[in-house]
Write a protein that holds these residues in place. Sequence first.
Motif, PDB file in Angstrom:
ATOM      1  N   LYS A   5       0.832  -1.200   0.000  1.00 51.51           N
ATOM      2  CA  LYS A   5       0.000   0.000   0.000  1.00 51.51           C
ATOM      3  C   LYS A   5       0.868   1.253   0.000  1.00 51.51           C
ATOM      4  O   LYS A   5       0.583   2.221  -0.722  1.00 51.51           O
ATOM      5  CB  LYS A   5      -0.920  -0.010   1.215  1.00 51.51           C
ATOM      6  N   GLU A   6       1.943   1.230   0.798  1.00 46.01           N
ATOM      7  CA  GLU A   6       2.835   2.392   0.864  1.00 46.01           C
ATOM      8  C   GLU A   6       3.518   2.644  -0.485  1.00 46.01           C
ATOM      9  O   GLU A   6       3.664   3.794  -0.916  1.00 46.01           O
ATOM     10  CB  GLU A   6       3.901   2.181   1.950  1.00 46.01           C
ATOM     11  N   GLN A   7       3.924   1.571  -1.157  1.00 44.46           N
ATOM     12  CA  GLN A   7       4.564   1.724  -2.461  1.00 44.46           C
ATOM     13  C   GLN A   7       3.585   2.272  -3.491  1.00 44.46           C
ATOM     14  O   GLN A   7       3.951   3.107  -4.323  1.00 44.46           O
ATOM     15  CB  GLN A   7       5.117   0.376  -2.930  1.00 44.46           C
ATOM     16  N   LYS A   8       2.338   1.799  -3.422  1.00 41.61           N
ATOM     17  CA  LYS A   8       1.321   2.316  -4.347  1.00 41.61           C
ATOM     18  C   LYS A   8       1.088   3.807  -4.121  1.00 41.61           C
ATOM     19  O   LYS A   8       1.025   4.587  -5.080  1.00 41.61           O
ATOM     20  CB  LYS A   8       0.006   1.533  -4.180  1.00 41.61           C
ATOM     21  N   GLU A   9       0.983   4.199  -2.849  1.00 44.22           N
ATOM     22  CA  GLU A   9       0.739   5.609  -2.530  1.00 44.22           C
ATOM     23  C   GLU A   9       1.911   6.475  -2.970  1.00 44.22           C
ATOM     24  O   GLU A   9       1.732   7.569  -3.516  1.00 44.22           O
ATOM     25  CB  GLU A   9       0.476   5.759  -1.037  1.00 44.22           C
ATOM     26  N   GLU A  10       3.132   5.983  -2.749  1.00 38.72           N
ATOM     27  CA  GLU A  10       4.320   6.742  -3.143  1.00 38.72           C
ATOM     28  C   GLU A  10       4.405   6.889  -4.658  1.00 38.72           C
ATOM     29  O   GLU A  10       4.734   7.963  -5.171  1.00 38.72           O
ATOM     30  CB  GLU A  10       5.572   6.045  -2.608  1.00 38.72           C
ATOM     31  N   GLN A  11       4.079   5.814  -5.380  1.00 37.56           N
ATOM     32  CA  GLN A  11       4.129   5.873  -6.832  1.00 37.56           C
ATOM     33  C   GLN A  11       3.060   6.803  -7.392  1.00 37.56           C
ATOM     34  O   GLN A  11       3.303   7.546  -8.353  1.00 37.56           O
ATOM     35  CB  GLN A  11       3.973   4.461  -7.422  1.00 37.56           C
ATOM     36  N   LEU A  12       1.889   6.801  -6.785  1.00 38.49           N
ATOM     37  CA  LEU A  12       0.826   7.708  -7.229  1.00 38.49           C
ATOM     38  C   LEU A  12       1.218   9.169  -7.008  1.00 38.49           C
ATOM     39  O   LEU A  12       0.880  10.040  -7.815  1.00 38.49           O
ATOM     40  CB  LEU A  12      -0.478   7.385  -6.497  1.00 38.49           C
ATOM     41  N   LYS A  13       1.935   9.433  -5.916  1.00 34.23           N
ATOM     42  CA  LYS A  13       2.420  10.802  -5.678  1.00 34.23           C
ATOM     43  C   LYS A  13       3.407  11.218  -6.754  1.00 34.23           C
ATOM     44  O   LYS A  13       3.404  12.357  -7.226  1.00 34.23           O
ATOM     45  CB  LYS A  13       3.073  10.895  -4.297  1.00 34.23           C
ATOM     46  N   ARG A  14       4.278  10.274  -7.162  1.00 34.29           N
ATOM     47  CA  ARG A  14       5.258  10.577  -8.209  1.00 34.29           C
ATOM     48  C   ARG A  14       4.546  10.889  -9.523  1.00 34.29           C
ATOM     49  O   ARG A  14       4.927  11.809 -10.248  1.00 34.29           O
ATOM     50  CB  ARG A  14       6.189   9.390  -8.421  1.00 34.29           C
ATOM     51  N   ILE A  15       3.538  10.106  -9.834  1.00 28.00           N
ATOM     52  CA  ILE A  15       2.815  10.297 -11.088  1.00 28.00           C
ATOM     53  C   ILE A  15       2.044  11.612 -11.062  1.00 28.00           C
ATOM     54  O   ILE A  15       1.968  12.333 -12.063  1.00 28.00           O
ATOM     55  CB  ILE A  15       1.864   9.104 -11.337  1.00 28.00           C
ATOM     56  N   GLY A  16       1.439  11.925  -9.918  1.00 32.39           N
ATOM     57  CA  GLY A  16       0.758  13.204  -9.762  1.00 32.39           C
ATOM     58  C   GLY A  16      -0.580  13.299 -10.469  1.00 32.39           C
ATOM     59  O   GLY A  16      -1.060  14.403 -10.733  1.00 32.39           O
ATOM     60  N   ARG A  17      -1.175  12.176 -10.780  1.00 33.50           N
ATOM     61  CA  ARG A  17      -2.487  12.168 -11.432  1.00 33.50           C
ATOM     62  C   ARG A  17      -3.416  11.196 -10.722  1.00 33.50           C
ATOM     63  O   ARG A  17      -2.974  10.189 -10.150  1.00 33.50           O
ATOM     64  CB  ARG A  17      -2.365  11.742 -12.906  1.00 33.50           C
ATOM     65  N   ASP A  18      -4.705  11.482 -10.768  1.00 33.61           N
ATOM     66  CA  ASP A  18      -5.693  10.533 -10.262  1.00 33.61           C
ATOM     67  C   ASP A  18      -5.614   9.261 -11.102  1.00 33.61           C
ATOM     68  O   ASP A  18      -5.682   9.331 -12.330  1.00 33.61           O
ATOM     69  CB  ASP A  18      -7.090  11.142 -10.354  1.00 33.61           C
ATOM     70  N   PRO A  19      -5.450   8.083 -10.476  1.00 35.68           N
ATOM     71  CA  PRO A  19      -5.276   6.855 -11.254  1.00 35.68           C
ATOM     72  C   PRO A  19      -6.466   6.519 -12.147  1.00 35.68           C
ATOM     73  O   PRO A  19      -6.288   5.956 -13.227  1.00 35.68           O
ATOM     74  CB  PRO A  19      -5.062   5.776 -10.181  1.00 35.68           C
ATOM     75  N   VAL A  20      -7.670   6.857 -11.718  1.00 34.87           N
ATOM     76  CA  VAL A  20      -8.844   6.590 -12.550  1.00 34.87           C
ATOM     77  C   VAL A  20      -8.820   7.466 -13.801  1.00 34.87           C
ATOM     78  O   VAL A  20      -9.066   6.997 -14.918  1.00 34.87           O
ATOM     79  CB  VAL A  20     -10.142   6.824 -11.742  1.00 34.87           C
ATOM     80  N   GLU A  21      -8.493   8.745 -13.619  1.00 34.20           N
ATOM     81  CA  GLU A  21      -8.410   9.638 -14.769  1.00 34.20           C
ATOM     82  C   GLU A  21      -7.290   9.230 -15.712  1.00 34.20           C
ATOM     83  O   GLU A  21      -7.395   9.387 -16.936  1.00 34.20           O
ATOM     84  CB  GLU A  21      -8.182  11.073 -14.291  1.00 34.20           C
ATOM     85  N   LEU A  22      -6.206   8.699 -15.146  1.00 34.41           N
ATOM     86  CA  LEU A  22      -5.066   8.285 -15.970  1.00 34.41           C
ATOM     87  C   LEU A  22      -5.383   7.032 -16.776  1.00 34.41           C
ATOM     88  O   LEU A  22      -5.110   6.973 -17.984  1.00 34.41           O
ATOM     89  CB  LEU A  22      -3.851   8.041 -15.074  1.00 34.41           C
ATOM     90  N   LEU A  23      -5.965   6.034 -16.127  1.00 37.44           N
ATOM     91  CA  LEU A  23      -6.223   4.748 -16.785  1.00 37.44           C
ATOM     92  C   LEU A  23      -7.463   4.778 -17.662  1.00 37.44           C
ATOM     93  O   LEU A  23      -7.596   3.956 -18.582  1.00 37.44           O
ATOM     94  CB  LEU A  23      -6.366   3.647 -15.730  1.00 37.44           C
ATOM     95  N   ILE A  24      -8.388   5.704 -17.368  1.00 35.46           N
ATOM     96  CA  ILE A  24      -9.623   5.788 -18.149  1.00 35.46           C
ATOM     97  C   ILE A  24      -9.750   7.218 -18.663  1.00 35.46           C
ATOM     98  O   ILE A  24     -10.524   8.019 -18.119  1.00 35.46           O
ATOM     99  CB  ILE A  24     -10.848   5.395 -17.296  1.00 35.46           C
ATOM    100  N   PRO A  25      -8.996   7.583 -19.687  1.00 36.07           N
ATOM    101  CA  PRO A  25      -8.996   8.976 -20.162  1.00 36.07           C
ATOM    102  C   PRO A  25     -10.359   9.405 -20.690  1.00 36.07           C
ATOM    103  O   PRO A  25     -11.123   8.595 -21.221  1.00 36.07           O
ATOM    104  CB  PRO A  25      -7.948   8.977 -21.278  1.00 36.07           C
ATOM    105  N   ALA A  26     -10.636  10.705 -20.528  1.00 39.06           N
ATOM    106  CA  ALA A  26     -11.913  11.258 -20.988  1.00 39.06           C
ATOM    107  C   ALA A  26     -11.751  12.151 -22.212  1.00 39.06           C
ATOM    108  O   ALA A  26     -12.709  12.374 -22.948  1.00 39.06           O
ATOM    109  CB  ALA A  26     -12.581  12.047 -19.860  1.00 39.06           C
ATOM    110  N   LYS A  27     -10.534  12.655 -22.436  1.00 35.59           N
ATOM    111  CA  LYS A  27     -10.295  13.567 -23.566  1.00 35.59           C
ATOM    112  C   LYS A  27      -8.899  13.324 -24.117  1.00 35.59           C
ATOM    113  O   LYS A  27      -8.060  12.688 -23.452  1.00 35.59           O
ATOM    114  CB  LYS A  27     -10.488  15.021 -23.132  1.00 35.59           C
ATOM    115  N   PRO A  28      -8.605  13.810 -25.320  1.00 35.13           N
ATOM    116  CA  PRO A  28      -7.304  13.549 -25.953  1.00 35.13           C
ATOM    117  C   PRO A  28      -6.108  13.922 -25.094  1.00 35.13           C
ATOM    118  O   PRO A  28      -5.096  13.219 -25.089  1.00 35.13           O
ATOM    119  CB  PRO A  28      -7.373  14.398 -27.234  1.00 35.13           C
ATOM    120  N   GLU A  29      -6.201  15.021 -24.355  1.00 39.91           N
ATOM    121  CA  GLU A  29      -5.077  15.430 -23.510  1.00 39.91           C
ATOM    122  C   GLU A  29      -4.754  14.351 -22.476  1.00 39.91           C
ATOM    123  O   GLU A  29      -3.582  14.079 -22.185  1.00 39.91           O
ATOM    124  CB  GLU A  29      -5.401  16.743 -22.794  1.00 39.91           C
ATOM    125  N   ASP A  30      -5.796  13.720 -21.913  1.00 41.20           N
ATOM    126  CA  ASP A  30      -5.589  12.650 -20.935  1.00 41.20           C
ATOM    127  C   ASP A  30      -4.908  11.446 -21.582  1.00 41.20           C
ATOM    128  O   ASP A  30      -4.031  10.815 -20.975  1.00 41.20           O
ATOM    129  CB  ASP A  30      -6.929  12.208 -20.331  1.00 41.20           C
TER     130      ASP A  30
END
Length: 341
Positions: A187-212
């Motif tokens: 869990k700690e590694q997941k949280e740390e990696q998400l901080k590095r990425i700096g994006r909501d994982p749902v928005e990242l994996l399921i893009p809504a627009k071309p920019e995403d």
Amino acid sequence: METLRLCFYNLLSFYLSVFATILRWILTPLPSIKRFPIFFPFIDAYISLLFRFSNLSPCTLDLDEQTTVHFWAPNHRHFNKPNLVLIHGYGGDAKWQFMYQVKSLAQSFNLYIPDLLFFGKSYTTRPERTEEFQAKCVVEGLKGLGVKKCSMFSISYGGFVGYKMAEMYPELVEKVVILSSGVGCTKEQKEEQLKRIGRDPVELLIPAKPEDLHVLVNMSIYKYNPFKWAPDAFLQEFIDVMCRSYLKEKQELVYHLLSDHTDCILPILTQETMLIWGDKDRVFPLMFGQQLQRHLGPRAKLEIIKNTGHAANIESPDSVNALIKAFILQSNQEEDHVKFT
């Protein structure tokens, strides 16, 4: 060879984007036509032809009254070839993620390629969103197709499903290949990696627009962006067809993946396992692969592909395909030699 491939696809992407932009400009005054995908169906049909020319045909299996699983399966099974199951991740259905694998791997294996639930044409009305349920549905589909033994190649999210499949059905799964997956991270590694990425994982994996989608591709691929020259109209069509269908269910899959359940003790697989990682992976960094190799012990090995990101199946397909063939076929040849000596 892969460098030439990259140059060719960059050039092809540029000219196709110019053509697509001109075509979209011509069709702009026709609002009734704009409602329907224009570019996506042609490319999707082309990829389907690649699968069909690789001795594969689509089939749909109703596992029960609530669940349907879609597969690409061999037209004619060759009993002198081992069976290989390809399990995709997020970012499209199986067809789009394995377009660079099917031709090469079909020469050596009977390929079985499912769409996981809520991707492509696979779906269920049941409430389960676990990797265990995904694995169970894949296995029931394989049994319905007459598969009794197989090896498995899974990527990213598919690695979580494939790991469960190997754990739950050791009598079915002989060899395991996992490409760039976060299996076993805490869990700690997941949280740390998400901080590095700096994006909501749902928005990242399921893009809504071309920019995403550009953000997702840039994070997944190190050498080049296959959508660099693609017009936004095509990207939006891809998103509407591939990412926005079963939207709620796809989101629930991500939420479950990020939940605390993955902190449970990870079983050690009994199968020989090969892990493949790009050394420039920014989604699941190389340390995750090294950590998983240590956990699995001497029956696992880690192969690192240089100058390659998360989507090595797209970025370095020749290297990935060669590693899979060498690992699985060598093992099978050694077993056949033992049988006849």
